[in-house]
Design a protein around this motif. Structure first.
Motif, PDB file in Angstrom:
ATOM      1  N   LYS A  21     -30.272  27.425  12.167  1.00 12.28           N
ATOM      2  CA  LYS A  21     -31.229  28.475  12.503  1.00 12.28           C
ATOM      3  C   LYS A  21     -32.342  27.941  13.399  1.00 12.28           C
ATOM      4  CE  LYS A  21     -30.529  31.114   8.308  1.00 12.28           C
ATOM      5  NZ  LYS A  21     -31.063  31.373   6.953  1.00 12.28           N
ATOM      6  N   LEU A  22     -32.856  28.824  14.246  1.00 10.93           N
ATOM      7  CA  LEU A  22     -33.934  28.414  15.138  1.00 10.93           C
ATOM      8  C   LEU A  22     -35.282  28.706  14.485  1.00 10.93           C
ATOM      9  CD1 LEU A  22     -32.461  29.787  18.463  1.00 10.93           C
ATOM     10  CD2 LEU A  22     -32.668  27.411  17.765  1.00 10.93           C
ATOM     11  N   THR A  23     -35.639  27.902  13.519  1.00  6.73           N
ATOM     12  CA  THR A  23     -36.911  28.104  12.824  1.00  6.73           C
ATOM     13  C   THR A  23     -38.062  27.653  13.717  1.00  6.73           C
ATOM     14  OG1 THR A  23     -36.893  25.912  11.851  1.00  6.73           O
ATOM     15  CG2 THR A  23     -35.742  27.634  10.665  1.00  6.73           C
ATOM     16  N   PRO A  24     -39.272  28.163  13.446  1.00  6.01           N
ATOM     17  CA  PRO A  24     -40.441  27.741  14.225  1.00  6.01           C
ATOM     18  C   PRO A  24     -40.653  26.223  14.156  1.00  6.01           C
ATOM     19  CG  PRO A  24     -40.997  29.565  12.766  1.00  6.01           C
ATOM     20  CD  PRO A  24     -39.599  29.190  12.450  1.00  6.01           C
ATOM     21  N   GLN A  25     -40.407  25.636  12.997  1.00  7.98           N
ATOM     22  CA  GLN A  25     -40.586  24.189  12.855  1.00  7.98           C
ATOM     23  C   GLN A  25     -39.660  23.421  13.796  1.00  7.98           C
ATOM     24  OE1 GLN A  25     -40.272  26.381  10.403  1.00  7.98           O
ATOM     25  NE2 GLN A  25     -41.577  25.875   8.655  1.00  7.98           N
ATOM     26  N   ARG A  26     -38.422  23.879  13.857  1.00  7.37           N
ATOM     27  CA  ARG A  26     -37.465  23.191  14.731  1.00  7.37           C
ATOM     28  C   ARG A  26     -37.817  23.393  16.191  1.00  7.37           C
ATOM     29  NH1 ARG A  26     -32.133  24.790  11.120  1.00  7.37           N
ATOM     30  NH2 ARG A  26     -32.552  23.235   9.504  1.00  7.37           N
ATOM     31  N   GLU A  27     -38.233  24.608  16.532  1.00  6.82           N
ATOM     32  CA  GLU A  27     -38.615  24.861  17.922  1.00  6.82           C
ATOM     33  C   GLU A  27     -39.791  23.988  18.339  1.00  6.82           C
ATOM     34  OE1 GLU A  27     -38.791  28.569  19.736  1.00  6.82           O
ATOM     35  OE2 GLU A  27     -37.168  29.493  18.590  1.00  6.82           O
ATOM     36  N   LEU A  28     -40.780  23.891  17.444  1.00  6.78           N
ATOM     37  CA  LEU A  28     -41.961  23.100  17.778  1.00  6.78           C
ATOM     38  C   LEU A  28     -41.624  21.611  17.904  1.00  6.78           C
ATOM     39  CD1 LEU A  28     -44.692  24.853  15.667  1.00  6.78           C
ATOM     40  CD2 LEU A  28     -44.779  24.465  18.122  1.00  6.78           C
ATOM     41  N   THR A  29     -40.727  21.141  17.055  1.00  5.97           N
ATOM     42  CA  THR A  29     -40.330  19.734  17.136  1.00  5.97           C
ATOM     43  C   THR A  29     -39.654  19.459  18.479  1.00  5.97           C
ATOM     44  OG1 THR A  29     -40.014  19.708  14.749  1.00  5.97           O
ATOM     45  CG2 THR A  29     -39.032  17.908  15.989  1.00  5.97           C
ATOM     46  N   VAL A  30     -38.759  20.341  18.877  1.00  9.95           N
ATOM     47  CA  VAL A  30     -38.093  20.187  20.173  1.00  9.95           C
ATOM     48  C   VAL A  30     -39.118  20.255  21.304  1.00  9.95           C
ATOM     49  CG1 VAL A  30     -36.481  21.268  21.779  1.00  9.95           C
ATOM     50  CG2 VAL A  30     -35.877  21.063  19.368  1.00  9.95           C
ATOM     51  N   GLU A  31     -40.074  21.172  21.168  1.00  8.49           N
ATOM     52  CA  GLU A  31     -41.128  21.317  22.172  1.00  8.49           C
ATOM     53  C   GLU A  31     -41.886  20.004  22.370  1.00  8.49           C
ATOM     54  OE1 GLU A  31     -43.167  25.205  21.603  1.00  8.49           O
ATOM     55  OE2 GLU A  31     -44.926  24.124  22.360  1.00  8.49           O
ATOM     56  N   VAL A  32     -42.264  19.396  21.257  1.00 10.92           N
ATOM     57  CA  VAL A  32     -42.982  18.115  21.338  1.00 10.92           C
ATOM     58  C   VAL A  32     -42.120  17.058  22.008  1.00 10.92           C
ATOM     59  CG1 VAL A  32     -43.772  16.174  19.920  1.00 10.92           C
ATOM     60  CG2 VAL A  32     -44.561  18.483  19.426  1.00 10.92           C
ATOM     61  N   LEU A  33     -40.857  17.002  21.630  1.00  9.62           N
ATOM     62  CA  LEU A  33     -39.959  16.013  22.225  1.00  9.62           C
ATOM     63  C   LEU A  33     -39.847  16.216  23.737  1.00  9.62           C
ATOM     64  CD1 LEU A  33     -37.179  15.938  19.500  1.00  9.62           C
ATOM     65  CD2 LEU A  33     -38.595  14.013  20.180  1.00  9.62           C
ATOM     66  N   LEU A  34     -39.806  17.468  24.166  1.00  5.39           N
ATOM     67  CA  LEU A  34     -39.709  17.742  25.602  1.00  5.39           C
ATOM     68  C   LEU A  34     -41.006  17.389  26.326  1.00  5.39           C
ATOM     69  CD1 LEU A  34     -37.733  21.094  25.553  1.00  5.39           C
ATOM     70  CD2 LEU A  34     -37.056  19.044  26.790  1.00  5.39           C
ATOM     71  N   GLU A  35     -42.126  17.711  25.692  1.00  4.47           N
ATOM     72  CA  GLU A  35     -43.415  17.419  26.322  1.00  4.47           C
ATOM     73  C   GLU A  35     -43.646  15.924  26.469  1.00  4.47           C
ATOM     74  OE1 GLU A  35     -45.712  21.374  24.573  1.00  4.47           O
ATOM     75  OE2 GLU A  35     -46.317  19.368  23.955  1.00  4.47           O
ATOM     76  N   LYS A  36     -43.174  15.156  25.486  1.00  3.97           N
ATOM     77  CA  LYS A  36     -43.406  13.704  25.490  1.00  3.97           C
ATOM     78  C   LYS A  36     -42.128  12.952  25.832  1.00  3.97           C
ATOM     79  CE  LYS A  36     -47.630  14.108  23.830  1.00  3.97           C
ATOM     80  NZ  LYS A  36     -48.854  13.488  24.356  1.00  3.97           N
ATOM     81  N   GLU A  37     -41.343  13.508  26.722  1.00  5.89           N
ATOM     82  CA  GLU A  37     -40.020  12.908  26.918  1.00  5.89           C
ATOM     83  C   GLU A  37     -40.078  11.505  27.493  1.00  5.89           C
ATOM     84  OE1 GLU A  37     -37.249  14.250  29.778  1.00  5.89           O
ATOM     85  OE2 GLU A  37     -38.730  15.155  31.094  1.00  5.89           O
ATOM     86  N   LYS A  38     -41.205  11.125  28.083  1.00  3.56           N
ATOM     87  CA  LYS A  38     -41.319   9.758  28.604  1.00  3.56           C
ATOM     88  C   LYS A  38     -41.576   8.747  27.486  1.00  3.56           C
ATOM     89  CE  LYS A  38     -41.298  10.839  33.060  1.00  3.56           C
ATOM     90  NZ  LYS A  38     -40.209  10.431  33.955  1.00  3.56           N
TER      91      LYS A  38
END
Lengths: 155, 155
Positions: A21-38
């Motif tokens: 499921k695409l829970t808010p927690q999972r979305e936010l975790t992915v968001e952080v990973l994308l923002e800090k991908e370096k």
DNA sequence: CCTTAGCTGATAATGACTATCACAAAATAC
DNA sequence: GTATTTTGTGATAGTCATTATCAGCTAAGG
């Protein structure tokens, strides 16, 4: 932020396909990973960053999400010499990893995009009859900043 | 056991030069490392092996001894993906490590004697202005035994 | 609406490792 | 040769990253 958006979509698609499921927690975790991908964040660091986005996420949930993302090969779990797991986006779904440059002085981790190990892998497969699936290569040394600083100190 | 004897002497010499005492606990730990030089033992495993030699050694002492030996570069401390430190004799005091083949099925660790990374290191130093001091290279895959077994299972 | 399965957060438990501390053994001082 | 400081040891408590547990939440289908 076109690139992040499309990466985000792809990752959400992969999660969905795998039945998560695409829970808010999972979305936010992915968001952080994308923002800090370096960066190469630890679970704790990811937890703090997600929490700072005004959500009360639990540490256990972060670990669970990272486990799922690792299984789906969306991220790679890396362990350097300190024994703490760090996570690393694996956008281009290549078979092979990039390499890492770990600075012994400041602890920073830089990435090496090229692979450069095909020849060596062929030798390994031939000489050791070992079927190579993946590899981890880390160089230990001094990054640009620290080696400059060292020179001026010593000079 | 000529070779073990001379290695043993050299290690004892190094400990002595660095101002450490040659206690029975330290001698036994080195003995175990020499006897199992093909393996990549964890601290716990070394502890059990030393204890089985009829001595009541403490776990903390093993850790302390391994720390000293690592400082003196007599052994290398390696951390693979499970985050558990393993130790590896560094007899020939080369600057550079050999590489490792980690089998994803049986977990065995084999060694690759050749280095093969000089060219790549030169590229790294040039392209990233990173001063390379050391490196860690591990191939993940299937060892000879497991890949044979896999073939017959699938066939 | 009710049930079920999937998720979550808090927290307890695990396991590798480290620090502490009282005691023993060896080296050095006197 | 005894006193004193240093070094090393074993038991054990503590730390820290990670995992398991468990009660409660949430969304989906019947």
């Amino acid at each position: 932020m076109k690139k992040l958006d499309s990466s985000f979509k792809i990752i959400k698609q992969k999660l969905h396909e795998a039945g998560f499921k695409l829970t808010p927690q999972r979305e936010l975790t992915v968001e952080v990973l994308l923002e800090k991908e370096k960066d190469h964040l630890s679970a704790e660091e990811i937890y703090l960053l997600v929490k700072s986005k005004n959500t009360g996420i639990g540490l256990a949930t972060v670990y669970r999400t990272l486990e799922i993302l690792t299984e789906l090969q969306i991220i790679n779990k890396l362990t350097f010499q300190d024994g703490i797991a760090r996570y690393d986006l694996n956008m281009n779904s290549e078979k092979h990893q990039h390499h890492h440059l770990l600075c012994l002085k400041c602890g920073n981790i830089e990435e090496v995009k090229q692979d450069m190990l095909f020849e060596i892998e062929k030798e390994i497969e031939r000489d050791y009859q070992f079927v190579v699936r993946d590899h981890r290569l880390t160089f230990h040394g001094l990054c640009r900043n620290c080696s400059n600083r060292q020179e001026t100190e010593e000079g």
